[in-house]
Design a protein around this motif. Structure first.
Motif, mmCIF file in Angstrom:
data_model
loop_
_atom_site.group_PDB
_atom_site.id
_atom_site.type_symbol
_atom_site.label_atom_id
_atom_site.label_comp_id
_atom_site.label_asym_id
_atom_site.label_seq_id
_atom_site.Cartn_x
_atom_site.Cartn_y
_atom_site.Cartn_z
ATOM 1 N N LYS A 28 19.828 41.204 56.240
ATOM 2 C CA LYS A 28 20.078 39.888 55.644
ATOM 3 C C LYS A 28 19.420 38.762 56.441
ATOM 4 O O LYS A 28 18.827 37.839 55.860
ATOM 5 C CB LYS A 28 21.590 39.648 55.527
ATOM 6 N N GLN A 32 16.546 35.997 55.348
ATOM 7 C CA GLN A 32 16.812 34.567 55.456
ATOM 8 C C GLN A 32 15.769 33.830 56.290
ATOM 9 O O GLN A 32 15.477 32.655 56.041
ATOM 10 C CB GLN A 32 18.197 34.336 56.066
ATOM 11 N N THR A 33 15.205 34.504 57.297
ATOM 12 C CA THR A 33 14.326 33.815 58.248
ATOM 13 C C THR A 33 12.838 33.992 57.967
ATOM 14 O O THR A 33 12.013 33.352 58.612
ATOM 15 C CB THR A 33 14.605 34.286 59.688
#
Length: 280
Positions: A28, A32-33
């Motif tokens: 996750k 996200q990054t």
């Protein structure tokens, strides 16, 4: 000078649950990054077996962290100086990670991790000798802590208040003073060894990476518990399948953005060539 620091992160879950939580968290956070300019590129992901760790999963990744370069570092290094190469051998409950930086080719950071079903009280889980024990610093990280520093803001912050949080699926929480005596409980013992043998700034670089790793350990483990209702009940096999899908989507994302950049460059060149040119 080589820096040795052991971070102990106590978690309100069992060893088996933590393996699932960690796998889910990594997937996750990678999603996200990873953006058009920076993030994670997975180069290799396969099973391995050796005499030291046994059987496990090997990964090779590249991290592009341009926006996270400290201002003082940009005075003598380019913005892409924090392109990091990571190799990891995950033979849970033991793991080893080696991080290198092509720009600083003498730099090396190693993370040896041992996971134990205790609350952080084991004194030498890594089997260090007397010299290493004398050089080692120890810090216990409390995932319920609300304290933040520069690196916390760089890494990003989970805004969950664990003093009020309660898991809907497990009933765990809130994490109040003394919560480390809960059951189930386990600890990730992370031994970080960093060496940046550069005159004038090597020590500062080592301290910066130690601080950055600490912030990352705190944030990632806060996420492990904060996302418990998302991963609780999943299996390792389900996460391996999700891992393959995630790696493929990251590759497609990176490839698409590369094509977009190339297309933009081609368009700029085409426009330029159509402009009247000076005759020399």
């Amino acid at each position: 000078m080589v820096q040795i620091k052991e971070f102990r992160i106590v978690m309100p879950m069992s060893l088996e649950e933590y393996q699932i939580a960690q796998m889910y968290m990594v997937l996750k956070m990678q999603q996200q990054t990873t953006t058009s300019d920076e993030g994670v590129e997975v180069l290799e992901n396969r099973s391995f077996q050796d005499d030291a760790l046994g059987k496990g999963q090997y990964t090779s990744k590249v991290y592009r962290l341009q926006s996270k370069v400290p201002a003082w570092l940009t005075t003598f290094a380019p913005a892409d100086a924090l392109t990091m190469q990571e190799e990891a051998w995950n033979a849970y409950p033991r793991c080893k990670t080696v991080i290198k930086c092509p720009y600083f080719n003498k730099f090396c950071l190693t993370i040896d991790t041992v996971h134990k079903a205790d609350n952080g009280q084991s004194e030498n889980v890594h089997g260090l000798n007397k010299e290493q024990l004398a050089a080692r610093q120890v810090e216990v990280i409390d995932i319920a802590s609300a304290a933040r520093d520069y690196w916390s803001y760089v890494v990003g912050g989970n805004s969950v208040d664990f003093s009020k949080f309660r898991s809907a699926k497990t009933g765990r929480g809130p994490l109040l003073e003394g919560w480390q005596s809960c059951d189930p409980v386990m600890t990730a013992y992370k031994l970080v060894t960093v060496d940046a043998p550069y005159w004038g700034f090597g020590n500062r670089l080592e301290q910066a990476f130690l601080a950055g790793e600490r912030a990352l350990f705190l944030e990632s483990h806060r996420n492990c518990f904060g996302w418990i209702d998302e991963w609780f009940g999943m299996t390792v096999q389900q996460l391996r399948e999700l891992e393959e899908q995630t790696n493929s989507s990251l590759d497609v994302k990176t490839s698409t953005e590369d094509l977009d950049r190339r297309w933009a460059c081609d368009r700029e060149e085409e426009v330029y060539m159509k402009k009247p040119q000076l005759k020399l």
